[in-house]
Design a protein around this motif. Structure first.
Motif, PDB file in Angstrom:
ATOM      1  N   UNK A  86       0.848  -1.191   0.000  1.00 15.03           N
ATOM      2  CA  UNK A  86       0.000   0.000   0.000  1.00 15.03           C
ATOM      3  C   UNK A  86       0.886   1.246   0.000  1.00 15.03           C
ATOM      4  N   UNK A  87       0.536   2.210  -0.853  1.00 15.11           N
ATOM      5  CA  UNK A  87       1.298   3.445  -0.941  1.00 15.11           C
ATOM      6  C   UNK A  87       0.343   4.637  -0.927  1.00 15.11           C
ATOM      7  N   UNK A  88       0.653   5.621  -0.103  1.00 16.94           N
ATOM      8  CA  UNK A  88      -0.119   6.865  -0.085  1.00 16.94           C
ATOM      9  C   UNK A  88       0.861   8.003  -0.300  1.00 16.94           C
ATOM     10  N   UNK A  89       0.551   8.852  -1.267  1.00 18.91           N
ATOM     11  CA  UNK A  89       1.396  10.005  -1.554  1.00 18.91           C
ATOM     12  C   UNK A  89       0.524  11.254  -1.510  1.00 18.91           C
ATOM     13  N   UNK A  90       1.171  12.387  -1.354  1.00 15.33           N
ATOM     14  CA  UNK A  90       0.456  13.643  -1.267  1.00 15.33           C
ATOM     15  C   UNK A  90       1.038  14.613  -2.277  1.00 15.33           C
ATOM     16  N   UNK A  91       0.159  15.259  -3.048  1.00 16.10           N
ATOM     17  CA  UNK A  91       0.619  16.244  -4.023  1.00 16.10           C
ATOM     18  C   UNK A  91      -0.107  16.135  -5.341  1.00 16.10           C
ATOM     19  N   UNK A  92       0.566  16.536  -6.397  1.00 17.78           N
ATOM     20  CA  UNK A  92       0.018  16.487  -7.751  1.00 17.78           C
ATOM     21  C   UNK A  92      -0.140  15.028  -8.177  1.00 17.78           C
ATOM     22  N   UNK A  93      -1.312  14.675  -8.660  1.00 19.02           N
ATOM     23  CA  UNK A  93      -1.610  13.271  -8.940  1.00 19.02           C
ATOM     24  C   UNK A  93      -0.629  12.659  -9.934  1.00 19.02           C
ATOM     25  N   UNK A  94      -0.532  13.223 -11.127  1.00 12.98           N
ATOM     26  CA  UNK A  94       0.314  12.573 -12.124  1.00 12.98           C
ATOM     27  C   UNK A  94       1.790  12.613 -11.727  1.00 12.98           C
ATOM     28  N   UNK A  95       2.231  13.689 -11.082  1.00 17.75           N
ATOM     29  CA  UNK A  95       3.640  13.758 -10.666  1.00 17.75           C
ATOM     30  C   UNK A  95       3.955  12.698  -9.613  1.00 17.75           C
ATOM     31  N   UNK A  96       3.036  12.492  -8.690  1.00 15.96           N
ATOM     32  CA  UNK A  96       3.257  11.478  -7.651  1.00 15.96           C
ATOM     33  C   UNK A  96       3.225  10.072  -8.229  1.00 15.96           C
ATOM     34  N   UNK A  97       2.345   9.841  -9.200  1.00 15.45           N
ATOM     35  CA  UNK A  97       2.318   8.526  -9.846  1.00 15.45           C
ATOM     36  C   UNK A  97       3.653   8.261 -10.535  1.00 15.45           C
ATOM     37  N   UNK A  98       4.144   9.245 -11.273  1.00 18.51           N
ATOM     38  CA  UNK A  98       5.421   9.088 -11.969  1.00 18.51           C
ATOM     39  C   UNK A  98       6.572   8.893 -10.990  1.00 18.51           C
ATOM     40  N   UNK A  99       6.581   9.691  -9.933  1.00 19.11           N
ATOM     41  CA  UNK A  99       7.642   9.581  -8.936  1.00 19.11           C
ATOM     42  C   UNK A  99       7.603   8.223  -8.232  1.00 19.11           C
ATOM     43  N   UNK A 100       6.388   7.755  -7.905  1.00 13.23           N
ATOM     44  CA  UNK A 100       6.267   6.468  -7.220  1.00 13.23           C
ATOM     45  C   UNK A 100       6.646   5.317  -8.145  1.00 13.23           C
ATOM     46  N   UNK A 101       6.330   5.437  -9.434  1.00 11.79           N
ATOM     47  CA  UNK A 101       6.728   4.400 -10.393  1.00 11.79           C
ATOM     48  C   UNK A 101       8.245   4.260 -10.413  1.00 11.79           C
ATOM     49  N   UNK A 102       8.946   5.377 -10.376  1.00 12.47           N
ATOM     50  CA  UNK A 102      10.406   5.325 -10.329  1.00 12.47           C
ATOM     51  C   UNK A 102      10.900   4.775  -9.000  1.00 12.47           C
ATOM     52  N   UNK A 103      10.275   5.207  -7.916  1.00 13.24           N
ATOM     53  CA  UNK A 103      10.710   4.797  -6.581  1.00 13.24           C
ATOM     54  C   UNK A 103      10.598   3.283  -6.364  1.00 13.24           C
ATOM     55  N   UNK A 104       9.486   2.692  -6.828  1.00 13.61           N
ATOM     56  CA  UNK A 104       9.302   1.247  -6.625  1.00 13.61           C
ATOM     57  C   UNK A 104       9.843   0.442  -7.802  1.00 13.61           C
ATOM     58  N   UNK A 105      10.420   1.135  -8.783  1.00 15.31           N
ATOM     59  CA  UNK A 105      10.981   0.506  -9.976  1.00 15.31           C
ATOM     60  C   UNK A 105       9.918  -0.309 -10.715  1.00 15.31           C
ATOM     61  N   UNK A 106       8.736   0.293 -10.883  1.00 17.86           N
ATOM     62  CA  UNK A 106       7.634  -0.380 -11.574  1.00 17.86           C
ATOM     63  C   UNK A 106       7.987  -0.594 -13.037  1.00 17.86           C
ATOM     64  N   UNK A 107       7.575  -1.729 -13.565  1.00 20.94           N
ATOM     65  CA  UNK A 107       7.763  -1.951 -14.992  1.00 20.94           C
ATOM     66  C   UNK A 107       6.446  -1.891 -15.752  1.00 20.94           C
ATOM     67  N   UNK A 108       5.333  -1.641 -15.019  1.00 21.61           N
ATOM     68  CA  UNK A 108       4.039  -1.430 -15.649  1.00 21.61           C
ATOM     69  C   UNK A 108       3.162  -0.603 -14.714  1.00 21.61           C
ATOM     70  N   UNK A 109       2.454   0.354 -15.290  1.00 22.84           N
ATOM     71  CA  UNK A 109       1.436   1.118 -14.569  1.00 22.84           C
ATOM     72  C   UNK A 109       0.107   0.778 -15.226  1.00 22.84           C
ATOM     73  N   UNK A 110      -0.878   0.371 -14.420  1.00 27.04           N
ATOM     74  CA  UNK A 110      -2.215   0.066 -14.929  1.00 27.04           C
ATOM     75  C   UNK A 110      -3.145   1.176 -14.459  1.00 27.04           C
ATOM     76  N   UNK A 111      -3.713   1.912 -15.417  1.00 24.01           N
ATOM     77  CA  UNK A 111      -4.578   3.042 -15.082  1.00 24.01           C
ATOM     78  C   UNK A 111      -5.920   2.928 -15.770  1.00 24.01           C
ATOM     79  N   UNK A 112      -6.993   3.050 -14.995  1.00 22.81           N
ATOM     80  CA  UNK A 112      -8.302   3.141 -15.647  1.00 22.81           C
ATOM     81  C   UNK A 112      -8.460   4.526 -16.264  1.00 22.81           C
ATOM     82  N   UNK A 113      -9.166   4.607 -17.373  1.00 22.53           N
ATOM     83  CA  UNK A 113      -9.397   5.895 -18.027  1.00 22.53           C
ATOM     84  C   UNK A 113     -10.875   6.232 -17.941  1.00 22.53           C
ATOM     85  N   UNK A 114     -11.163   7.497 -17.761  1.00 22.98           N
ATOM     86  CA  UNK A 114     -12.530   7.978 -17.644  1.00 22.98           C
ATOM     87  C   UNK A 114     -12.973   8.555 -18.969  1.00 22.98           C
ATOM     88  N   UNK A 115     -14.224   8.861 -19.039  1.00 28.22           N
ATOM     89  CA  UNK A 115     -14.718   9.587 -20.204  1.00 28.22           C
ATOM     90  C   UNK A 115     -14.049  10.952 -20.246  1.00 28.22           C
TER      91      UNK A 115
END
Length: 156
Positions: A86-115
């Motif tokens: 579980x990870x909780x971050x505070x700040x700009x949504x997309x910037x935190x997602x990108x930063x966390x992807x680097x931090x955990x060394x993710x090789x895939x991000x799965x994102x639902x898309x809205x209308x």
């Protein structure tokens, strides 16, 4: 191929939309025997002049509540055979997602898309920004109507 999958979760989103991204992430984790990183991002207080109007511990309370909600949701939707962090971050949504992807060394991000809404075309959605700048592959799970959610639940 994928060993570390990051799935951003909007705790304010409706239940079906959250499950769409989570279900796909769980499928991929099982297939690749990958670890799942469930992330939620909460807003920060912004500029100091804005923070001045909130109690001093408001940010900590928001993060603690989001963490509790994330744990409850993950416990409800993620099967026990999936290793999840579980990870909780505070700040700009997309910037935190990108930063966390680097931090955990993710090789895939799965994102639902809205209308898409008009402001998304003008400013760009968080999903679009993540896709443009991610350090790894991004799977955008799109579903634009209730029929799609129902179909996915029946087949997924």
């Amino acid at each position: 191929m994928y060993k570390r999958i990051l799935v951003p979760i909007d705790l304010q989103q409706d239940d079906r939309a959250r499950r769409l991204g989570l279900n796909r992430a769980v499928e991929l984790c099982r297939f690749y025997h990958a670890k799942l990183f469930a992330l939620t991002v909460v807003p920060d207080m912004g500029m100091p002049i804005v923070a001045h109007y909130f109690p001093e511990d408001a940010g900590d309370k928001i993060v603690a509540e989001a963490e509790t909600m994330l744990h409850e949701m993950v416990d409800s939707y993620i099967p026990d055979d999936i290793e999840v962090q579980h990870l909780v971050a505070q700040g700009s949504i997309y910037r935190r997602i990108l930063r966390m992807a680097e931090k955990v060394d993710a090789d895939l991000i799965v994102m639902p898309a809205h209308r898409m809404k008009l402001q998304d075309y003008l400013l760009g959605s968080n999903t679009a920004k993540v896709v443009r700048h991610a350090p790894c592959s991004v799977l955008v799970v799109r579903c634009d109507n209730d029929d799609c959610y129902e179909l996915y639940e029946q087949n997924g």
